[in-house]
Design a protein around this motif. Structure first.
Motif, PDB file in Angstrom:
ATOM      1  N   GLY A 179     -14.562   0.446  -8.883  1.00 36.00           N
ATOM      2  CA  GLY A 179     -13.109   0.516  -8.871  1.00 36.00           C
ATOM      3  C   GLY A 179     -12.444  -0.835  -9.100  1.00 36.00           C
ATOM      4  N   ASP A 181      -9.638  -1.903  -6.948  1.00 35.66           N
ATOM      5  CA  ASP A 181      -8.811  -2.287  -5.801  1.00 35.66           C
ATOM      6  C   ASP A 181      -8.976  -3.757  -5.429  1.00 35.66           C
ATOM      7  OD1 ASP A 181      -7.942   0.283  -5.720  1.00 35.66           O
ATOM      8  OD2 ASP A 181      -9.156   0.897  -4.009  1.00 35.66           O
ATOM      9  N   SER A 182     -10.207  -4.198  -5.273  1.00 38.59           N
ATOM     10  CA  SER A 182     -10.456  -5.565  -4.838  1.00 38.59           C
ATOM     11  C   SER A 182     -10.013  -6.611  -5.859  1.00 38.59           C
ATOM     12  CB  SER A 182     -11.943  -5.742  -4.505  1.00 38.59           C
ATOM     13  OG  SER A 182     -12.215  -7.069  -4.094  1.00 38.59           O
ATOM     14  N   VAL A 185      -6.140  -7.311  -6.184  1.00 39.41           N
ATOM     15  CA  VAL A 185      -5.531  -8.195  -5.179  1.00 39.41           C
ATOM     16  C   VAL A 185      -5.543  -9.638  -5.665  1.00 39.41           C
ATOM     17  CG1 VAL A 185      -5.751  -9.107  -2.843  1.00 39.41           C
ATOM     18  CG2 VAL A 185      -6.107  -6.661  -3.264  1.00 39.41           C
ATOM     19  N   GLN A 196      -0.304  -2.140 -11.039  1.00 43.82           N
ATOM     20  CA  GLN A 196      -0.510  -0.748 -10.634  1.00 43.82           C
ATOM     21  C   GLN A 196      -1.623  -0.117 -11.469  1.00 43.82           C
ATOM     22  OE1 GLN A 196       1.381   0.677  -8.118  1.00 43.82           O
ATOM     23  NE2 GLN A 196      -0.009   2.433  -8.217  1.00 43.82           N
ATOM     24  N   GLN A 197      -2.462   0.705 -10.807  1.00 46.56           N
ATOM     25  CA  GLN A 197      -3.556   1.403 -11.496  1.00 46.56           C
ATOM     26  C   GLN A 197      -3.115   2.789 -11.950  1.00 46.56           C
ATOM     27  OE1 GLN A 197      -7.396   1.335  -9.355  1.00 46.56           O
ATOM     28  NE2 GLN A 197      -6.342   0.133  -7.781  1.00 46.56           N
TER      29      GLN A 197
END
Length: 327
Positions: A179, A181-182, A185, A196-197
Motif C-alpha cells: 500500500g 499509506d506509509s 505521510v 489523496q489515494q
C-alpha cells in the motif's frame, strides 16, 4: 597423452561457453515469458524486442539455440495463474516475468524454477528476495525504483501546478505491495501538501475516482503504471482532458495527448539488461546467487500537446531537463 587427446583436452578453453552449453544440454534452451498487459506494438518494442536484442548480443538466437514461449493475460489479471501453470507444463529452463503482478503470480507458481523478474518495484518487500545482494531463492531480476520514483513524479507534478492545494495518486492495489499509506505521510511532509489515494482495479472505477478528485479539490494527479492504466490509457487521457486534470504518469507510452508528463525507468534498457541475468542462469549460476539489479536509467518525458490543451505553461527548467519533449 597423445596429440589427439591433448587437443580434445584443450577444447573447453577454446570453445565459446554458449556452444559448450548447447553441447552439454543437447537441446535449445527454453524460456517462458509471462506478462499481464497485452503485448501491443509499444510493448513489443519496449519489452519483447529489447529482450531479444539483449539475448542476440550474447549469442542467443531464437530457433537456433534458444526458444521463448510468450504468454500475455491481455490485461486480465485473473488469467495470470492459469498462464503461469501453462508455461510450467512446457518445462522451461527459466521463467521471465514483466512487471509486479506477473512476478507475484510466478512466486506462487514455483519455488524451484529460476525466475528473472523485470520491472518489479522492490523485490525484498514483495517477498521475491531476502536482500538485493543475495536473493537466496529462485528469483533474481532488474528492479525499478518504487516509492522513490513516485516521490519524483509528485515533485514534477508540484512544479507543473505550483498552486494546487491537493494532489492525488491513482493506483491499482493489486500492483502495489504494502500500500501507500506509509510513504504518503513522508511525501506530504516533503512537499507540504495533502495527497489523496484513489484506487482502481478496472475501468469501471475511473468515473467514480475522477468525481471524487473533483469533490476533494485535487489539482494534480500522479497515475501509477500497471496493466489497468496501460490497457485503458486512452480513456484515462480523455478523462484528464475532460476534467482538466494535470497528470504525471509511469511510462512514455501512457502519454496519449491528455497526460502532461512521464517519469519512469527506461523499460527497454531494463529488458536488454535482463538478458545478462538469463545468460548467467543458463550457464549454471543459481538465481539466488545473482544480485537483483536496480535500474539506473530514468527518463522524463513532457507532452506539450497536453500542456496546451490544459492551458498549462511548462516551466523552462522542466523542459530543459526532459529527456524527450512531445510536440
Amino acid at each position: 597423452m597423445n596429440r589427439r587427446e591433448a587437443c580434445i583436452a584443450m577444447l573447453p578453453t577454446l570453445v565459446s561457453p554458449r556452444i559448450l552449453l548447447a553441447q552439454v544440454v543437447g537441446r535449445m534452451a527454453r524460456i517462458g515469458f509471462l506478462v499481464e498487459p497485452a503485448l501491443d506494438a509499444p510493448l513489443q518494442r519496449a519489452v519483447v524486442e529489447s529482450l531479444r536484442e539483449g539475448l542476440r548480443e550474447l549469442g542467443y538466437i531464437e530457433g537456433r539455440n534458444i526458444s521463448i514461449d510468450f504468454r500475455s493475460a491481455d490485461g486480465k489479471y485473473e488469467r495470470l495463474p492459469a498462464l503461469a501453470t501453462e508455461l510450467m507444463l512446457l518445462k522451461p529452463d527459466l521463467l521471465v516475468t514483466a512487471y509486479p503482478t506477473a512476478a507475484l503470480v510466478a512466486k506462487d507458481a514455483t519455488r524451484t524454477l529460476p525466475v528473472v523478474a523485470v520491472c518489479v518495484d522492490n523485490p525484498v518487500l514483495m517477498g521475491l528476495a531476502a536482500t538485493f545482494a543475495r536473493p537466496g531463492g529462485n528469483f533474481t531480476g532488474v528492479g525499478s525504483w518504487a516509492h522513490e520514483i513516485v516521490s519524483k513524479r509528485l515533485q514534477v507534478m508540484r512544479e507543473l501546478v505550483p498552486n494546487a492545494r491537493r494532489l492525488g495518486i491513482l493506483f491499482n492495489p493489486l500492483a502495489v505491495v504494502g500500500g501507500l499509506d506509509s510513504p504518503i505521510v513522508e511525501w506530504e511532509r516533503t512537499l507540504g501538501i495533502p495527497i489523496q489515494q484513489y484506487k482502481s482495479t478496472s475501468p469501471d472505477d475511473f468515473e467514480g475516482a475522477f468525481a471524487a478528485m473533483a469533490r476533494d479539490g485535487v489539482g494534480g494527479l500522479v497515475v501509477l503504471a500497471d496493466s489497468n492504466t496501460y490497457t485503458h490509457r486512452v480513456r484515462l487521457n480523455q478523462l484528464c482532458l475532460q476534467r482538466r486534470m494535470p497528470s504525471v504518469w509511469g511510462g512514455r507510452d501512457w502519454l496519449m495527448g491528455g497526460a502532461l508528463a512521464s517519469y519512469q525507468s527506461d523499460f527497454p534498457h531494463m529488458f536488454r539488461r535482463s538478458a545478462t541475468l538469463i545468460d548467467k542462469i543458463l550457464k549454471g549460476t543459481k538465481p539466488g546467487d545473482i544480485p537483483f539489479e536496480q535500474s539506473n536509467k530514468l527518463e522524463l518525458v513532457i507532452d506539450t500537446r497536453a500542456a496546451r490543451a490544459l492551458g498549462i505553461t511548462v516551466p523552462k527548467t522542466l523542459l530543459l531537463s526532459a529527456d524527450h519533449v512531445i510536440e
